[in-house]
Write an enzyme that holds these catalytic residues in place. Structure first.
Site, PDB file in Angstrom:
ATOM      1  N   CYS A   1       4.567 -10.159  13.262  1.00  0.00           N
ATOM      2  CA  CYS A   1       5.623  -9.176  13.110  1.00  0.00           C
ATOM      3  C   CYS A   1       7.032 -10.588  12.543  1.00  0.00           C
ATOM      4  O   CYS A   1       8.261 -10.253  12.482  1.00  0.00           O
ATOM      5  CB  CYS A   1       6.147  -8.626  14.458  1.00  0.00           C
ATOM      6  SG  CYS A   1       4.645  -7.162  14.786  1.00  0.00           S
TER       7      CYS A   1
ATOM      8  N   LYS B   1      -1.689   2.985  11.775  1.00  0.00           N
ATOM      9  CA  LYS B   1      -0.994   2.850  10.623  1.00  0.00           C
ATOM     10  C   LYS B   1      -1.749   2.785   9.741  1.00  0.00           C
ATOM     11  O   LYS B   1      -2.866   1.731  10.190  1.00  0.00           O
ATOM     12  CB  LYS B   1       0.591   1.864  11.589  1.00  0.00           C
ATOM     13  CG  LYS B   1       0.546   1.690  10.681  1.00  0.00           C
ATOM     14  CD  LYS B   1       2.293   0.660  10.659  1.00  0.00           C
ATOM     15  CE  LYS B   1       3.339   0.073  10.088  1.00  0.00           C
ATOM     16  NZ  LYS B   1       3.156  -1.290   9.803  1.00  0.00           N
TER      17      LYS B   1
ATOM     18  N   HIS C   1      -0.110  -5.059  15.078  1.00  0.00           N
ATOM     19  CA  HIS C   1      -0.802  -5.271  14.218  1.00  0.00           C
ATOM     20  C   HIS C   1      -2.038  -5.473  14.694  1.00  0.00           C
ATOM     21  O   HIS C   1      -3.127  -5.772  13.564  1.00  0.00           O
ATOM     22  CB  HIS C   1      -0.490  -6.697  13.981  1.00  0.00           C
ATOM     23  CG  HIS C   1       0.388  -7.070  12.711  1.00  0.00           C
ATOM     24  ND1 HIS C   1       2.034  -7.146  13.563  1.00  0.00           N
ATOM     25  CD2 HIS C   1       0.638  -6.228  11.390  1.00  0.00           C
ATOM     26  CE1 HIS C   1       2.473  -7.285  12.450  1.00  0.00           C
ATOM     27  NE2 HIS C   1       2.070  -6.015  11.201  1.00  0.00           N
TER      28      HIS C   1
ATOM     29  N   CYS D   1       4.054 -13.459  17.796  1.00  0.00           N
ATOM     30  CA  CYS D   1       3.083 -12.584  16.572  1.00  0.00           C
ATOM     31  C   CYS D   1       3.868 -13.248  15.111  1.00  0.00           C
ATOM     32  O   CYS D   1       4.709 -12.942  14.576  1.00  0.00           O
ATOM     33  CB  CYS D   1       3.098 -10.778  16.505  1.00  0.00           C
ATOM     34  SG  CYS D   1       2.603 -10.426  15.330  1.00  0.00           S
TER      35      CYS D   1
ATOM     36  N   HIS E   1       4.011   1.203   2.735  1.00  0.00           N
ATOM     37  CA  HIS E   1       5.134   0.944   2.291  1.00  0.00           C
ATOM     38  C   HIS E   1       5.727   1.545   1.207  1.00  0.00           C
ATOM     39  O   HIS E   1       6.921   1.663   1.231  1.00  0.00           O
ATOM     40  CB  HIS E   1       4.658  -0.172   1.630  1.00  0.00           C
ATOM     41  CG  HIS E   1       3.974  -1.831   2.088  1.00  0.00           C
ATOM     42  ND1 HIS E   1       2.634  -1.533   1.932  1.00  0.00           N
ATOM     43  CD2 HIS E   1       4.818  -2.118   3.197  1.00  0.00           C
ATOM     44  CE1 HIS E   1       2.833  -2.926   3.153  1.00  0.00           C
ATOM     45  NE2 HIS E   1       3.549  -3.047   3.769  1.00  0.00           N
TER      46      HIS E   1
ATOM     47  N   CYS F   1      -0.783  -8.046  19.933  1.00  0.00           N
ATOM     48  CA  CYS F   1      -0.014  -7.717  19.324  1.00  0.00           C
ATOM     49  C   CYS F   1      -0.200  -5.482  18.868  1.00  0.00           C
ATOM     50  O   CYS F   1      -0.548  -5.737  18.670  1.00  0.00           O
ATOM     51  CB  CYS F   1       0.580  -8.076  17.598  1.00  0.00           C
ATOM     52  SG  CYS F   1       1.561  -7.167  16.956  1.00  0.00           S
TER      53      CYS F   1
ATOM     54  N   HIS G   1       1.265  -0.731   0.164  1.00  0.00           N
ATOM     55  CA  HIS G   1      -0.396  -0.060   0.044  1.00  0.00           C
ATOM     56  C   HIS G   1       0.546   1.300   0.315  1.00  0.00           C
ATOM     57  O   HIS G   1       2.010   0.995  -0.266  1.00  0.00           O
ATOM     58  CB  HIS G   1      -1.123  -0.354   0.994  1.00  0.00           C
ATOM     59  CG  HIS G   1      -0.085  -0.277   2.822  1.00  0.00           C
ATOM     60  ND1 HIS G   1       0.967   0.438   3.057  1.00  0.00           N
ATOM     61  CD2 HIS G   1      -0.335  -0.687   3.424  1.00  0.00           C
ATOM     62  CE1 HIS G   1       0.746   0.125   4.216  1.00  0.00           C
ATOM     63  NE2 HIS G   1       0.610  -0.637   4.466  1.00  0.00           N
TER      64      HIS G   1
ATOM     65  N   LYS H   1      -2.652  -3.669   5.864  1.00  0.00           N
ATOM     66  CA  LYS H   1      -2.917  -4.398   5.252  1.00  0.00           C
ATOM     67  C   LYS H   1      -3.746  -5.336   6.789  1.00  0.00           C
ATOM     68  O   LYS H   1      -4.954  -5.791   6.562  1.00  0.00           O
ATOM     69  CB  LYS H   1      -2.877  -5.551   4.664  1.00  0.00           C
ATOM     70  CG  LYS H   1      -2.789  -4.940   2.950  1.00  0.00           C
ATOM     71  CD  LYS H   1      -3.700  -5.538   2.472  1.00  0.00           C
ATOM     72  CE  LYS H   1      -3.400  -4.539   0.825  1.00  0.00           C
ATOM     73  NZ  LYS H   1      -4.107  -5.326   0.141  1.00  0.00           N
TER      74      LYS H   1
HETATM   75  N1  MSP Z   1      10.102  -7.704   5.595  1.00  0.00           N
HETATM   76  C1  MSP Z   1       9.972  -6.900   6.585  1.00  0.00           C
HETATM   77  C2  MSP Z   1      11.781  -6.096   6.412  1.00  0.00           C
HETATM   78  C3  MSP Z   1      12.522  -6.633   6.337  1.00  0.00           C
HETATM   79  S1  MSP Z   1      14.113  -5.738   6.134  1.00  0.00           S
HETATM   80  C4  MSP Z   1      15.291  -6.378   6.183  1.00  0.00           C
HETATM   81  C5  MSP Z   1       9.777  -5.329   6.637  1.00  0.00           C
HETATM   82  N2  MSP Z   1       8.189  -5.670   5.162  1.00  0.00           N
HETATM   83  S2  MSP Z   1       7.413  -4.856   4.940  1.00  0.00           S
HETATM   84  O1  MSP Z   1       6.655  -5.137   4.056  1.00  0.00           O
HETATM   85  O2  MSP Z   1       6.073  -5.050   6.676  1.00  0.00           O
HETATM   86  O3  MSP Z   1       7.199  -3.689   5.470  1.00  0.00           O
HETATM   87  C6  MSP Z   1       8.346  -2.429   4.803  1.00  0.00           C
HETATM   88  C7  MSP Z   1       8.091  -1.208   4.861  1.00  0.00           C
HETATM   89  O4  MSP Z   1       7.273  -0.639   4.696  1.00  0.00           O
HETATM   90  C8  MSP Z   1       9.013  -1.246   6.483  1.00  0.00           C
HETATM   91  O5  MSP Z   1      10.031  -0.447   6.588  1.00  0.00           O
HETATM   92  C9  MSP Z   1       7.382  -0.601   7.254  1.00  0.00           C
HETATM   93  O6  MSP Z   1       8.150   0.114   8.088  1.00  0.00           O
HETATM   94  C10 MSP Z   1       7.105   0.688   6.136  1.00  0.00           C
HETATM   95  N3  MSP Z   1       5.291   0.472   6.192  1.00  0.00           N
HETATM   96  C11 MSP Z   1       4.628  -0.253   6.493  1.00  0.00           C
HETATM   97  N4  MSP Z   1       3.536   0.042   6.506  1.00  0.00           N
HETATM   98  C12 MSP Z   1       4.113   2.041   6.910  1.00  0.00           C
HETATM   99  C13 MSP Z   1       3.052   3.148   6.881  1.00  0.00           C
HETATM  100  N5  MSP Z   1       1.852   3.305   6.971  1.00  0.00           N
HETATM  101  N6  MSP Z   1       3.820   4.343   6.723  1.00  0.00           N
HETATM  102  C14 MSP Z   1       5.150   3.780   5.842  1.00  0.00           C
HETATM  103  N7  MSP Z   1       5.240   3.077   6.727  1.00  0.00           N
HETATM  104  C15 MSP Z   1       5.317   1.514   6.476  1.00  0.00           C
HETATM  105  O7  MSP Z   1       8.869  -5.217   7.785  1.00  0.00           O
END
Ligand code: MSP
Length: 657
Positions: A131, A296, A149, A128, A23, A146, A20, A299
């Site tokens: 996470c 936050k 989440h 979790c 990310h 958690c 989304h 999903k």
């Molecule tokens: N797979 C792990 C990261 C491993 S790094 C060695 C992971 N993946 S994730 O797909 O869940 O998230 C990826 C990144 O997107 C993270 O840095 C997370 O903080 C960021 N974000 C996910 N949702 C977010 C928001 N709503 N706002 C800003 N960043 C966000 O974590």
């Protein structure tokens, strides 16, 4: 001189869900930094990828009746396409399912085991699955929920290998004390320090409860804990331990991540690196979250909304979305996402400050210089914009060094704003009226050159706009244009033919774009049968001193749509002594108005000035020309006429209340 290198990474993304807009935030920011460092001529490497192992993916694949790899392949493809759409220029994309990664992770695990940093034990704890992390009771919300989440955690008990994390706490603390820039921003550094000071426990680094992971090389019943697997990507992708890229780029300049995964990057990752005798990255930057409805954007959070970045890009374009992500929220802090805020940013910054400036300047070069960038006359140069541009470049550089991306954009915007003000102050139309041709040429050159520099300033952040700006100036930048060269004043060659095209960013109607309403037609008011030759400036306005006329209520007044409009062109109407034909910019929308002011104003004196337009007056034809509204004027002394105008700060298109 030693060549500067810049190695930036984003987290590698879970492919169990589509990404989304939250990310995309990290990756767009990393892309801007990487583009900036490339422009500075630094040897730059930007890594991203996908984190594909773990229980979640295994479960999702099973539910879909697929093998895990078969399940993730199309999602990974989708992620790559998303990055292509957002014009993310990464240098490498690593998948944790690739051989080059798996092989090295196993070698790392083996080495840590051989040297006694990994040992076998039993793990019991609250886990979790989203996470992929264990939690202590005190870290969870009431009801064992958690904190990230908002979902219940699970009680897990399993034989496990442990990494001696506790042993490395003091060394990490010492490193943070000696290198304050290691964890950024500062607020997050304090959080990490407090966490380590409370004492670290050894970390469970293998699982037997599922199969979808990299097997422990000496005990294949176990798969390697997904975070040890995932974090290692930053060096496996470089070919650790002896790859050419590893020697060139490690240690990383910055790992850019969201704050939710800071502890993994600022504690577990450095501990693993210390154990392996590998230098630590120079910086781990934990940015804030994009929030939606106070939480936050995520999903896995029940009931919350997520925004699909592709839908946004389709609706608004790549550059507006990139601009909004980078500009709206102070980098490091949390910030609320709303589509309304996005539209407001587009209108205020992109359409008004920038787009209108380019359009306005190109129009004036067409009108006052025959469409060619004029040559400045040295004796006439005030140096105002040259000096301002140098200041702005310095400030943008300083902000980007500190990773304050929003501040960098804020600083960059000082330039178009100053150029707009400069044009208002220097009033090229006045210079023409006074016959000060040399000054006029110099002012127009300065504005055009400053606009070229706006394109340079935006190059790290926006991908199409700089080229479109230069195109309108008729400027063809050199193929390999480095920042330090491009920022020099005076590179725009006089004599180029401007190519005024469409406005860079059309002004958006908030209601229309948010509610999907069809374009509204202006309220049908006014006199349908205005006689040809009648002036849209009301004759009744002249000299009438009787106050007040019949009262109307507020609602009736509010039905009159009064707007600020900027005159972009003006011409006499052949055969009509009193009429001028004006082209108006009403915030990106172009209108033509026929006004009865020819006896009082010369067309060339009007270009560039703001007027007040009655925007919802029914259009009429005057002397065969369409007139879409009426501009306001009042009686001056001795039968003269004074056009209503605005203070220089008013923005075309804005409502007059
Ligand atoms: N797979 C792990 C990261 C491993 S790094 C060695 C992971 N993946 S994730 O797909 O869940 O998230 C990826 C990144 O997107 C993270 O840095 C997370 O903080 C960021 N974000 C996910 N949702 C977010 C928001 N709503 N706002 C800003 N960043 C966000 O974590």
């Amino acid at each position: 001189m030693e060549r500067q290198t810049f190695y930036i990474t984003t987290p590698i993304y879970y492919p169990n869900n589509k990404l989304h807009v939250g990310h995309t935030y990290t990756t767009v920011a990393a892309d801007a930094l990487a583009r900036y460092h490339r422009l500075r001529g630094h040897d730059t490497w930007f890594l991203t990828g996908t984190d594909e192992h773990g229980l979640n993916v295994e479960r999702a694949a099973r539910q879909a009746g697929k093998e895990p790899l078969e399940y993730v392949d199309p999602i990974v493809q989708w992620i790559k396409e998303l990055w292509a759409t957002l014009e993310i220029q990464y240098d490498d994309f690593i998948r944790t399912t690739e051989e080059r990664h798996k092989r090295t992770v196993q070698a790392i695990f083996q080495r840590l085991y051989d040297q006694g940093d990994i040992y076998k034990g039993v793990y019991r704890g609250l886990y979790c699955t989203n996470c992929e992390a264990y939690y202590t009771e005190s870290e969870l919300k009431e009801g064992r929920i958690c904190p990230v989440h908002d979902r219940p955690v699970e009680w897990v008990e399993e034989e496990s290998y442990f990494f001696r994390l506790s042993k490395y706490g003091p060394a990490i603390l010492e490193h943070i004390r000696r290198n304050p820039e290691f964890v950024r921003p500062e607020s997050r550094r304090n959080e990490v320090v407090r966490f380590i000071e409370r004492g670290l426990e050894d970390l469970s680094v293998s699982r037997t409860s599922f199969r979808w992971g990299i097997p422990v090389p000496f005990d294949p019943d176990h798969v390697i804990y997904v975070w040890v697997d995932a974090l290692s990507n930053y060096i496996t992708a470089l070919g650790y331990p002896d790859g050419e890229l590893y020697r060139r780029f490690w240690p990383a300049s910055v790992h850019l991540i969201g704050k939710d995964i800071l502890r993994f990057h600022a504690i577990i990752w450095p501990a693993l690196l210390l154990a392996l005798g590998i230098p630590l990255p120079r910086s781990v930057y934990g940015h804030g979250w994009l929030l939606i409805g106070g939480g936050k954007m995520s999903k896995s959070r029940a009931g919350s909304q997520v925004i699909d970045p592709l839908t946004l890009v389709r609706k608004y374009g790549v550059d507006p979305v990139r601009y909004f992500l980078l500009r709206e929220v102070p980098f490091g802090a949390d910030g609320a996402y709303s589509e309304e805020a996005l539209v407001r940013r587009i209108n205020a910054d992109l359409a008004n400050d920038l787009g209108n400036l380019v359009w306005r300047t190109a129009s004036m070069i067409e009108r006052f210089a025959g469409g060619e960038i004029p040559a400045p006359v040295p004796g006439e140069d005030d140096g105002i914009l040259k000096e301002k541009a140098a200041e702005v470049f310095d400030e943008v550089e300083r902000a980007l060094e500190r990773l304050e991306i929003d501040q960098a954009l804020q600083a960059a915007w000082e330039l178009p704003r100053r150029v707009n003000k400069y044009i208002d102050e220097q009033a090229p139309w006045e210079l023409r009226r006074q016959g000060r041709e040399e000054k006029l040429r110099t002012v127009l050159y300065n504005a055009a050159e400053a606009i070229r520099l706006c394109g340079v300033l935006l190059s790290p952040f926006l991908v199409h706009t700089p080229g479109r700006i230069w195109d309108q100036l008729g400027f063809n930048p050199p193929e390999e244009q480095l920042w330090d060269d491009a920022r020099r004043w005076g590179l725009l060659p006089p004599g180029l033919r401007v190519r005024k095209g469409e406005p860079l960013f059309p002004r958006l109607d908030l209601d229309e774009v948010l509610n999907g309403e069809a374009a509204k037609t202006p309220a049908q008011t006014g006199t349908p049968d205005s006689k040809p030759g009648a002036a849209p400036v009301e004759p009744a306005a002249r000299g009438s001193a009787t106050l007040p006329s019949a009262e109307i209520d507020l609602e009736t007044f509010q039905r009159v749509d009064l707007r600020v409009a900027r005159v972009t062109a003006a011409a006499a109407l052949p055969g009509a002594r009193r009429l001028l034909k004006l082209q108006l910019d009403v915030g990106g929308e172009e209108r033509q108005v026929v006004a009865g002011i020819a006896e009082h104003y010369r067309p060339e004196d009007l270009v560039g000035r703001n007027v007040i337009l009655v925007a919802n007056l029914k259009p009429v034809k005057l002397r065969g020309e369409i007139s879409q509204g009426m501009i306001l004027a009042a009686a001056g002394p001795d039968g003269s006429l004074a056009l209503l105008t605005t203070d220089s700060a008013a923005v075309p298109g804005s409502k007059v209340r």
